[in-house]
Design a protein around this motif. Structure first.
Motif, PDB file in Angstrom:
ATOM      1  N   TRP A 598       0.862  -1.196   0.000  1.00  0.00           N
ATOM      2  CA  TRP A 598       0.000   0.000   0.000  1.00  0.00           C
ATOM      3  C   TRP A 598       0.892   1.237   0.000  1.00  0.00           C
ATOM      4  CZ3 TRP A 598      -5.450   0.815   0.565  1.00  0.00           C
ATOM      5  CH2 TRP A 598      -6.189  -0.349   0.529  1.00  0.00           C
ATOM      6  N   SER A 599       0.612   2.145  -0.931  1.00  0.00           N
ATOM      7  CA  SER A 599       1.326   3.409  -0.942  1.00  0.00           C
ATOM      8  C   SER A 599       0.643   4.388   0.007  1.00  0.00           C
ATOM      9  CB  SER A 599       1.357   3.983  -2.360  1.00  0.00           C
ATOM     10  OG  SER A 599       0.033   4.264  -2.794  1.00  0.00           O
ATOM     11  N   GLU A 600       1.348   5.454   0.299  1.00  0.00           N
ATOM     12  CA  GLU A 600       0.800   6.459   1.214  1.00  0.00           C
ATOM     13  C   GLU A 600      -0.448   7.119   0.632  1.00  0.00           C
ATOM     14  OE1 GLU A 600       2.286  10.465   3.631  1.00  0.00           O
ATOM     15  OE2 GLU A 600       3.659   9.350   2.314  1.00  0.00           O
ATOM     16  N   ALA A 601      -0.430   7.346  -0.700  1.00  0.00           N
ATOM     17  CA  ALA A 601      -1.606   7.956  -1.339  1.00  0.00           C
ATOM     18  C   ALA A 601      -2.816   7.031  -1.255  1.00  0.00           C
ATOM     19  CB  ALA A 601      -1.291   8.283  -2.792  1.00  0.00           C
ATOM     20  N   GLN A 602      -2.588   5.732  -1.405  1.00  0.00           N
ATOM     21  CA  GLN A 602      -3.706   4.786  -1.308  1.00  0.00           C
ATOM     22  C   GLN A 602      -4.274   4.734   0.103  1.00  0.00           C
ATOM     23  OE1 GLN A 602      -1.811   1.249  -2.764  1.00  0.00           O
ATOM     24  NE2 GLN A 602      -2.551   1.557  -4.883  1.00  0.00           N
TER      25      GLN A 602
END
Length: 653
Positions: A598-602
């Motif tokens: 999981w990316s920070e934006a997600q």
């Protein structure tokens, strides 16, 4: 009704045959004909047949036979019906009282009897009083004492007869003891029903308290009138009295209590006769009701209608059974077809899977990459074809895409660099397709979020308008009800609604949840607690443990002395840049959080989606996944669970 004998017609004469009418009241007219009077007496139940001392004695030659007597010519139509059965006709009649004992006969009303009116009785008494008065009979002119006494006794009986017949109570009792034919028909042919039972009903109608009495009618009488007729007779009230020989004279009572006591005793003695009369009339009505052709025909029609409804219901039940059986057969056939289609689809998927595996192997072979994905094929310089890119294409492209790419590579006989370029172009096309798909999902999710937000705004406005309709008095009553009936009261909200009375339970719940608890309605005349300035110093906390300098918080504090030196390592550690996390650890946590990294934006988008899509939304996680790009419904749910568990463990620590 009258007997007819052709031999009685004189020579040269003509026979006139007529039918006598039923007994009826007529004012200012006199009945005509001796035979009419006999028929009327028989219809009224007052006619008596000649009595015979013994049943074995034959009639003397001096007496006319029953067939030739005048009474035989006046036999009622009901008696001439063949096959009719009677109840009480074989009983021996009472002997008719003599003319001196007949009160109506004393007044000259022996033919009218109970049908005579009060005016007729008064006029007849005046006439009889003038006729039998001693002065008119010449009592003063005769020396015969017996004759004088007979004339005076006659006049006294006339006066007593008038006294009895002019008093309604005494006359009713006398009429009740007058001769009456209590015989009733029990069975009769259907064709003669109205002829026999109609006369019997008219004869017994004289005892009815309620007048006029409805007629039996005929075949054309409507059924509602027939029902009204039998309802009247089933509730028949008779004024007939049954004096007992052991009764005491109520006029000889010494006091009012004595008179009441005699009246109670006489009522008990007469009770048996009244019960027998009630039973006699009720049995008669039952006989008529069972044999009435109209009632019988209606019962047959109702029975036929019930049978028809029963048959229709049975047919409907059979139809439902057949329909259910047909549906089961169709469901079984559909299930079989679905199973066959599913089997065919599984077979087709297996075929496609095998073909896909072949095309993947073909792609690897054309690109010179082994199935393990690490080495290039012989004859090609290493590094020309990236094995990871080939595996990515094998996993992302479908059967048709693999086939087209393999055909392109096989037909062109491309060199190593050209193959790499073709593979890169395919990867770019796959990436663009996935980006378009993700963009579409985001757009649809944004539309859903906008619609949900609009719906929530509308509901909020509607709720706000509903809350604004509450008056101050209603809010005050609601607060009082909530204080009077606290939580834990049985059926609390129904009780509160009964106390307020002007609002429903749903409106009260909305007001409590979104109005009172939200603080939108301040209590009227609420007392606020204001601390005086001279006492505010007493509320200040000067404890050393609660000072900001001694508290470990996340804010920057200017410390002095040993405290600053003790916190220097921790501050340095906090200021030091974060060390990179190994890839294995990152992948492990990502797998634990949701299967993929999981990316920070997600994560930010997930948090925003959780705020927009609340718990009460149907299929919540589907809408949440639409708002988070590149993540599925299961990934979002797993990530949420991981974040929740991390939050709880952090709190416990």
């Amino acid at each position: 009704m009258l007997g007819y004998d052709a031999s009685l017609v004189p020579d040269g004469g003509s026979a006139v045959i007529a039918k006598t009418t039923a007994l009826s009241r007529s004012y200012g007219k006199d009945a005509a004909g001796h035979l009419f009077h006999i028929v009327a007496l028989k219809q009224a139940g007052l006619f008596e047949y000649p009595e015979e001392d013994t049943g074995d004695e034959a009639p003397s030659s001096s007496e006319p036979s029953r067939q030739n007597s005048t009474a035989d010519f006046a036999t009622l139509e009901e008696e001439n019906v063949a096959g009719a059965q009677w109840k009480g006709r074989g009983k021996k009649k009472k002997k008719k009282r003599s003319g001196d004992d007949d009160l109506y006969g004393l007044l000259g009303l022996q033919n009218e009897r109970w049908t005579a009116t009060a005016e007729q009785i008064k006029a007849a008494y005046k006439k009889s009083a003038l006729l039998h008065h001693p002065d008119k009979m010449g009592v003063a002119m005769t020396d015969d004492e017996d004759a004088k006494k007979a004339i005076e006794d006659k006049f006294k009986r006339v006066q007593e007869a008038y006294e009895t017949l002019s008093d309604p109570t005494k006359r009713r009792e006398y009429d009740s003891t007058d001769d009456f034919d209590d015989s009733l028909p029990t069975e009769v042919a259907t064709a003669d029903f109205y002829k026999v039972f109609g006369v019997a009903f008219r004869r017994n109608a004289r005892w009815s308290t309620n007048q006029p009495v409805p007629e039996l009618g005929d075949e054309t009488t409507p059924l509602d009138k027939v029902d009204a007729f039998y309802n009247f007779w089933y509730g028949f009230k008779s004024w007939r009295e049954f004096p007992h020989p052991d009764e005491e004279d109520i006029e000889q009572a010494e006091s009012r209590e004595h008179r009441r006591w005699i009246d109670r005793i006489n009522s008990k003695l007469r009770e048996k006769g009244k019960k027998e009369e009630f039973r006699r009339v009720r049995d008669f009505v039952e006989y008529a009701y069972r044999q009435d052709p109209r009632i019988v025909r209606r019962k047959e029609e109702e029975r036929a209608e019930r049978e028809a409804r029963k048959a229709e219901k049975e047919a409907e039940r059979q139809r439902q059974i057949d329909e259910e059986k047909r549906k089961q057969e169709e469901a079984a056939a559909k299930a079989a077809a679905d199973e066959a289609a599913a089997a065919e689809a599984r077979k087709q998927r297996q075929v496609e899977k095998k073909q896909t595996q072949k095309e993947r192997a073909r792609l690897r072979r054309l690109c010179g990459v082994s199935a393990a994905g690490g080495e290039a094929a012989e004859g090609l310089p290493p590094g020309h074809v990236n094995a990871d890119e080939v595996e990515t294409l094998c996993s992302k492209l479908g059967l048709q895409g693999l086939k087209q790419l393999c055909d392109q590579l096989a037909a062109a006989d491309l060199a190593g660099d050209e193959k790499v370029a073709a593979l890169d172009a395919s990867l770019e096309a796959v990436g663009e397709a996935r980006q378009q798909e993700a963009a579409q999902r985001v757009a649809s999710a944004q539309q859903v979020a906008a619609s949900l937000k609009e719906q929530a705004s509308k509901e909020k406005q509607q709720l706000k308008s509903q809350l604004s309709e509450w008056s101050e008095e209603e809010v005050r009553m609601l607060r009082r009800a909530l204080d009077r009936f606290p939580a834990g009261t049985g059926k609390r909200w129904e009780v509160v609604q009964a106390y307020v009375r002007t609002r429903t339970v749903d409106e009260i719940l909305d007001m409590v949840k979104h109005g009172l608890k939200a603080g939108k309605f301040a209590a009227a005349n609420a007392e606020t607690f204001v601390v005086a300035k001279k006492r505010q110093a007493n509320l200040a906390n000067h404890a050393e443990a609660d000072l900001r300098e001694c508290a470990f918080t996340d804010v920057q504090v200017n410390l002095k002395g040993d405290a600053a030196r003790q916190l220097e390592p921790s501050a340095a550690a906090a200021a030091a840049p974060a060390t990179p996390v190994p890839a294995a650890a990152t992948n492990g946590s990502a797998a634990a959080a949701g299967g993929e990294e999981w990316s920070e934006a997600q994560v930010v988008e997930l948090v925003k989606a959780l705020k927009v899509v609340t718990k009460d939304v149907d299929d919540r996680w589907k809408h949440v996944a639409e708002l988070v790009p590149g993540k599925s419904k299961a990934d979002c749910f797993k990530k949420f669970k991981a974040m929740k568990e991390a939050h709880r463990s952090g709190k416990k620590a």
